[in-house]
Motif scaffolding. Structure first.
Motif, short mmCIF file in Angstrom:
data_model
loop_
_atom_site.label_atom_id
_atom_site.label_comp_id
_atom_site.label_asym_id
_atom_site.label_seq_id
_atom_site.Cartn_x
_atom_site.Cartn_y
_atom_site.Cartn_z
N CYS A 130 0.83 -1.19 0.00
CA CYS A 130 0.00 0.00 0.00
C CYS A 130 0.87 1.25 0.00
O CYS A 130 2.02 1.22 0.39
N GLY A 131 0.29 2.32 -0.44
CA GLY A 131 0.96 3.60 -0.47
C GLY A 131 0.45 4.39 -1.66
O GLY A 131 -0.13 3.81 -2.58
N SER A 171 -4.14 4.73 3.64
CA SER A 171 -3.58 4.28 2.37
C SER A 171 -4.46 3.18 1.81
O SER A 171 -5.27 2.59 2.52
N PHE A 172 -4.27 2.90 0.53
CA PHE A 172 -5.03 1.85 -0.13
C PHE A 172 -4.12 0.77 -0.67
O PHE A 172 -3.02 1.03 -1.12
N CYS A 182 -8.95 0.16 2.14
CA CYS A 182 -8.26 1.24 2.83
C CYS A 182 -7.68 0.69 4.13
O CYS A 182 -8.35 -0.06 4.85
N PHE A 183 -6.45 1.07 4.39
CA PHE A 183 -5.81 0.75 5.67
C PHE A 183 -5.62 2.05 6.42
O PHE A 183 -5.27 3.07 5.84
N MET A 195 -7.59 9.08 -2.50
CA MET A 195 -6.50 8.26 -1.96
C MET A 195 -6.34 6.97 -2.76
O MET A 195 -5.21 6.54 -3.03
N LYS A 196 -7.45 6.35 -3.16
CA LYS A 196 -7.36 5.12 -3.96
C LYS A 196 -6.71 5.41 -5.30
O LYS A 196 -5.85 4.65 -5.77
#
Length: 185
Positions: A37-38, A67-68, A73-74, A164-165
């Motif tokens: 992710c990032g 982050s995705f 999403c995390f 964000m994604k």
């Protein structure tokens, strides 16, 4: 079939998995290569208006990193004022650092809160995010490995997660941490 949100998850489905950490920067360094992710979007001193912890006003101060990986999403959460009682330090004191909650996108926030209350789950935290969306943590820890966060999915909330994604889909590894002064309008 449920409506698919602009960031790929269905309305009413789990859209986020959240973890508590004592050091958000170290957690980002550990999670990024292992969860694919990032980049991470960091909001220091996250604006949570009208915050209530177990029905009482609270001055909770947290830093979030989001982050995705794919459409998931995390979220990493660091509480900055550890002496303030919260859903984060109560879980940390019981189980330690790590998994805290699943988040669910809600189209009818009030109905979803009422449904979880009818199932016997108290509201552990309530607040209004900077974009105006309400959020509630329902204490499901007696039957699940953590809590459920209900996130009111407004146009602004959906656009924030979609931004964000999109950044994650096109991420080339540069600029891995992007600090936001507040949630984008």
């Amino acid at each position: 079939m449920n409506e698919i949100l602009d960031f790929g998850q269905p309305m009413g489905g789990i859209m986020q998995i959240a973890f508590i950490t004592p050091d958000i920067e170290a957690a980002i360094a550990h999670y990024t290569p292992r969860l694919a992710c990032g980049p991470w979007f960091v909001i220091e001193h996250f604006p949570l208006l009208d915050a209530q912890y177990r029905g009482q006003p609270t001055e909770l101060d947290i830093t979030l990193a989001l982050s995705f990986s794919g459409s998931m999403c995390f979220e990493l959460i660091q509480q900055n004022n550890w002496d303030t009682p919260s859903v984060y330090n109560e879980v940390q004191q019981k189980r330690g650092w790590g998994f805290h909650h699943f988040a669910i996108a809600c189209s009818n926030f009030d109905d979803d809160v009422a449904r979880y209350k009818a199932l016997g789950h108290d509201m552990a935290l309530f607040g209004v995010a900077g974009v105006g969306a309400r959020a509630a943590y329902m204490d499901t820890s007696n039957v699940l490995p953590g809590m459920i966060e209900l996130i009111e999915m407004t146009d602004k909330t959906e656009a924030f997660f979609a931004m964000m994604k999109s950044a994650a889909e096109n991420w080339d590894g540069t600029d891995p941490v992007r600090v936001l002064t507040s949630e984008p309008e």
